[in-house]
Design a protein around this motif. Structure first.
Motif, PDB file in Angstrom:
ATOM      1  N   SER A  90      20.683  25.885  32.584  1.00  0.00           N
ATOM      2  CA  SER A  90      21.411  26.262  31.379  1.00  0.00           C
ATOM      3  C   SER A  90      22.690  26.951  31.878  1.00  0.00           C
ATOM      4  O   SER A  90      23.787  26.431  31.727  1.00  0.00           O
ATOM      5  CB  SER A  90      20.567  27.163  30.485  1.00  0.00           C
ATOM      6  OG  SER A  90      20.064  28.270  31.219  1.00  0.00           O
ATOM      7  N   THR A  91      22.528  28.074  32.573  1.00  0.00           N
ATOM      8  CA  THR A  91      23.682  28.745  33.191  1.00  0.00           C
ATOM      9  C   THR A  91      24.145  27.980  34.426  1.00  0.00           C
ATOM     10  O   THR A  91      23.336  27.539  35.241  1.00  0.00           O
ATOM     11  CB  THR A  91      23.306  30.176  33.607  1.00  0.00           C
ATOM     12  OG1 THR A  91      22.974  30.928  32.434  1.00  0.00           O
ATOM     13  CG2 THR A  91      24.467  30.862  34.316  1.00  0.00           C
ATOM     14  N   VAL A  92      25.447  27.824  34.539  1.00  0.00           N
ATOM     15  CA  VAL A  92      26.074  27.231  35.718  1.00  0.00           C
ATOM     16  C   VAL A  92      27.012  28.281  36.311  1.00  0.00           C
ATOM     17  O   VAL A  92      27.823  28.871  35.597  1.00  0.00           O
ATOM     18  CB  VAL A  92      26.868  25.956  35.341  1.00  0.00           C
ATOM     19  CG1 VAL A  92      27.651  25.433  36.525  1.00  0.00           C
ATOM     20  CG2 VAL A  92      25.918  24.885  34.801  1.00  0.00           C
ATOM     21  N   TYR A 127      31.546  21.569  36.205  1.00  0.00           N
ATOM     22  CA  TYR A 127      30.351  21.914  35.442  1.00  0.00           C
ATOM     23  C   TYR A 127      30.578  23.267  34.779  1.00  0.00           C
ATOM     24  O   TYR A 127      31.091  24.200  35.404  1.00  0.00           O
ATOM     25  CB  TYR A 127      29.125  21.976  36.359  1.00  0.00           C
ATOM     26  CG  TYR A 127      28.913  20.695  37.137  1.00  0.00           C
ATOM     27  CD1 TYR A 127      28.333  19.593  36.542  1.00  0.00           C
ATOM     28  CD2 TYR A 127      29.325  20.595  38.477  1.00  0.00           C
ATOM     29  CE1 TYR A 127      28.148  18.400  37.245  1.00  0.00           C
ATOM     30  CE2 TYR A 127      29.149  19.417  39.177  1.00  0.00           C
ATOM     31  CZ  TYR A 127      28.559  18.327  38.556  1.00  0.00           C
ATOM     32  OH  TYR A 127      28.389  17.158  39.250  1.00  0.00           O
ATOM     33  N   THR A 128      30.178  23.371  33.492  1.00  0.00           N
ATOM     34  CA  THR A 128      30.405  24.613  32.767  1.00  0.00           C
ATOM     35  C   THR A 128      29.132  25.181  32.162  1.00  0.00           C
ATOM     36  O   THR A 128      28.966  26.389  32.070  1.00  0.00           O
ATOM     37  CB  THR A 128      31.415  24.383  31.625  1.00  0.00           C
ATOM     38  OG1 THR A 128      30.892  23.378  30.732  1.00  0.00           O
ATOM     39  CG2 THR A 128      32.760  23.926  32.176  1.00  0.00           C
ATOM     40  N   TYR A 129      28.230  24.301  31.727  1.00  0.00           N
ATOM     41  CA  TYR A 129      26.988  24.731  31.091  1.00  0.00           C
ATOM     42  C   TYR A 129      26.027  23.556  31.127  1.00  0.00           C
ATOM     43  O   TYR A 129      26.450  22.402  31.001  1.00  0.00           O
ATOM     44  CB  TYR A 129      27.258  25.182  29.644  1.00  0.00           C
ATOM     45  CG  TYR A 129      26.106  25.918  29.009  1.00  0.00           C
ATOM     46  CD1 TYR A 129      25.676  27.142  29.506  1.00  0.00           C
ATOM     47  CD2 TYR A 129      25.444  25.383  27.913  1.00  0.00           C
ATOM     48  CE1 TYR A 129      24.610  27.817  28.919  1.00  0.00           C
ATOM     49  CE2 TYR A 129      24.377  26.047  27.322  1.00  0.00           C
ATOM     50  CZ  TYR A 129      23.965  27.260  27.834  1.00  0.00           C
ATOM     51  OH  TYR A 129      22.904  27.929  27.266  1.00  0.00           O
ATOM     52  N   GLY A 130      24.754  23.843  31.287  1.00  0.00           N
ATOM     53  CA  GLY A 130      23.783  22.770  31.450  1.00  0.00           C
ATOM     54  C   GLY A 130      23.774  21.764  30.318  1.00  0.00           C
ATOM     55  O   GLY A 130      23.552  20.571  30.538  1.00  0.00           O
ATOM     56  N   HIS A 189      26.195  20.550  28.748  1.00  0.00           N
ATOM     57  CA  HIS A 189      27.316  19.615  28.823  1.00  0.00           C
ATOM     58  C   HIS A 189      27.262  18.700  30.044  1.00  0.00           C
ATOM     59  O   HIS A 189      28.121  17.830  30.186  1.00  0.00           O
ATOM     60  CB  HIS A 189      28.639  20.392  28.836  1.00  0.00           C
ATOM     61  CG  HIS A 189      28.792  21.310  27.665  1.00  0.00           C
ATOM     62  ND1 HIS A 189      28.454  20.952  26.386  1.00  0.00           N
ATOM     63  CD2 HIS A 189      29.223  22.595  27.589  1.00  0.00           C
ATOM     64  CE1 HIS A 189      28.686  21.963  25.566  1.00  0.00           C
ATOM     65  NE2 HIS A 189      29.139  22.966  26.264  1.00  0.00           N
ATOM     66  N   TRP A 200      34.238  20.026  31.683  1.00  0.00           N
ATOM     67  CA  TRP A 200      33.095  19.121  31.796  1.00  0.00           C
ATOM     68  C   TRP A 200      33.380  17.756  31.174  1.00  0.00           C
ATOM     69  O   TRP A 200      32.714  16.777  31.502  1.00  0.00           O
ATOM     70  CB  TRP A 200      31.874  19.733  31.106  1.00  0.00           C
ATOM     71  CG  TRP A 200      32.126  20.073  29.657  1.00  0.00           C
ATOM     72  CD1 TRP A 200      32.644  21.248  29.178  1.00  0.00           C
ATOM     73  CD2 TRP A 200      31.913  19.240  28.529  1.00  0.00           C
ATOM     74  NE1 TRP A 200      32.759  21.191  27.812  1.00  0.00           N
ATOM     75  CE2 TRP A 200      32.316  19.960  27.385  1.00  0.00           C
ATOM     76  CE3 TRP A 200      31.413  17.948  28.358  1.00  0.00           C
ATOM     77  CZ2 TRP A 200      32.245  19.442  26.088  1.00  0.00           C
ATOM     78  CZ3 TRP A 200      31.338  17.426  27.072  1.00  0.00           C
ATOM     79  CH2 TRP A 200      31.755  18.165  25.954  1.00  0.00           C
ATOM     80  N   THR A 237      25.065  17.940  34.140  1.00  0.00           N
ATOM     81  CA  THR A 237      24.723  18.354  35.504  1.00  0.00           C
ATOM     82  C   THR A 237      24.930  17.133  36.397  1.00  0.00           C
ATOM     83  O   THR A 237      25.160  16.026  35.896  1.00  0.00           O
ATOM     84  CB  THR A 237      23.251  18.806  35.587  1.00  0.00           C
ATOM     85  OG1 THR A 237      22.407  17.653  35.396  1.00  0.00           O
ATOM     86  CG2 THR A 237      22.927  19.868  34.552  1.00  0.00           C
TER      87      THR A 237
END
Length: 397
Positions: free
Chosen positions: A31-33, A52-55, A57, A46, A59
């Protein structure tokens, strides 16, 4: 620096060496990147897969699956959602506004039509059905408010195969006659073709969706869908709607589809061959009025299928004589031993499901008997034929 064991375990400095490579892509769950610095946090994007910004959006796992699926269907942009129906409704929500109209083929996937009848209607979006086997009917239905035309090949349940280029041509003519404004978009449900039977963008469509639940997975154990385009602006429009809705897929589900892709063409062609053999055999059986399968010469749309496609998936439908009551056809399905009763298809186990044509196709099938749709799995053709034969004997006993 930190003496507390808990902190040391959470912030452990070890990083595995670079250069690991194996057949299966890595499964990245997040979830957190983490960002390396504030500038990266503010600038990573993303949407073009450059960061990558958030899971939710994306991986490395989901980006890898999207790129492979785009290649499969001959597109350039792909996004994922939790099911085939989810990507269908996502396209609707991204491209339609209050006052717009959507056209759907009469033989389209039922839940997609239900979404139009309930949710879209509540938002002031209308829809109408057209005859997918008659491009002129589509031309007559296109109006000034039409913004989205759905296509499906082959049709759900009754498996008519439309002339996709001819239908697309009608939409392009309508767009050419308009003086600017938002164009009409064509969207194809390509679950049946799966990128194997034909290349959707070579036939002129704007958007291709697919229930990855079927062939790409192949195991009947995961739900997922994809939206593929060649148009970067269309992709961005649908992608942003997905982001606002908070739709994403799990890494383990993406892993299962990635695992299924290498064997997809082999499974598709094996099931296609078995299906053609059983459909032709079923056509000769007493009590069977018609078998619907695009590769059969008397099945609706056979000429268009022969011209545009190279394979024909795992489905065929049998219409029984009108003199055979629905209850007897239901008992026929219950007496099958290898064919299981269940929805979906393209898994390893063969399935069947009975339908009342009068309820699913009110036009064009009046007087027809009960219908059973068969989805052929990976079992022996001889065993499946023997199972059908014993059930037919029970039907006529």
């Amino acid at each position: 620096m930190n003496d507390d064991l808990t902190t040391r375990l959470i912030h452990h400095p070890y990083k595995p060496p670079e250069g690991f490579e194996a057949m299966a892509p890595g499964v990245h769950k997040a979830s957190t990147v983490f960002f390396p610095n504030v500038e990266a946090l503010r600038t990573y994007d993303w949407k073009d897969k450059s960061g990558y910004t958030y899971g939710l959006h994306g991986t490395p796992t989901t980006f890898t699956l999207e790129e492979r699926l785009a290649t499969l269907e001959g597109g350039t942009h792909c996004m994922l959602a939790p099911s085939g129906l989810a990507v269908m409704t996502l396209v609707d929500m991204a491209l339609l506004r209050t006052g717009d109209e959507m056209l759907v083929p009469d033989n389209a996937y039922g839940p997609g039509k239900v979404f139009a009848e309930a949710e879209l209607a509540a938002w002031g979006i209308t829809h109408r059905s057209y005859d997918p086997m008659d491009p002129a009917d589509l031309a007559c239905k296109i109006g000034p408010q039409t913004r989205l035309v759905w296509l499906e090949a082959a049709g759900s349940i009754t498996l008519e195969y439309p002339d996709i280029p001819a239908l697309v041509a009608q939409v392009r003519q309508a767009n050419a006659a308009r003086a600017g404004g938002r164009p009409i978009v064509t969207a194809l449900d390509n679950t049946w073709g799966a990128g194997i039977a034909f290349q959707p963008f070579d036939l002129g469509v704007d958007v291709s969706i697919q229930a990855l639940t079927k062939y790409p997975s192949g195991g009947a154990d995961v739900l997922m869908g994809s939206v593929i385009t060649r148009d970067p602006e269309l992709h961005r429009q649908i992608l942003l709607t997905r982001m606002r809705l908070g739709i994403g897929v799990g890494a383990n589900d993406a892993e299962l589809v990635l695992r299924g892709l290498p064997s997809m063409a082999l499974r598709y062609h094996a099931q296609d061959a078995s299906t053609r053999e059983l459909a032709a055999w079923m056509q000769q059986q007493p009590g069977v009025a018609q078998v619907l399968h695009p590769a059969l010469p008397d099945s609706p749309g056979h000429a268009a299928w022969k011209r545009d496609a190279t394979a024909a998936a795992c489905l065929f439908s049998a219409i029984f004589d009108a003199s055979i009551a629905q209850a007897r056809v239901d008992a026929f399905c219950d007496s099958l031993r290898l064919f299981r009763l269940g929805w979906s298809w393209a898994g390893p186990i063969s399935l069947c499901a009975p339908y009342k044509l009068s309820s699913i196709r009110p036009h064009g099938w009046s007087g027809a008997g009960a219908l059973v749709r068969f989805a052929i799995g990976l079992e022996s053709v001889e065993d499946l034929r023997a199972d059908l034969a014993q059930a037919l004997r029970a039907l006529h006993a």
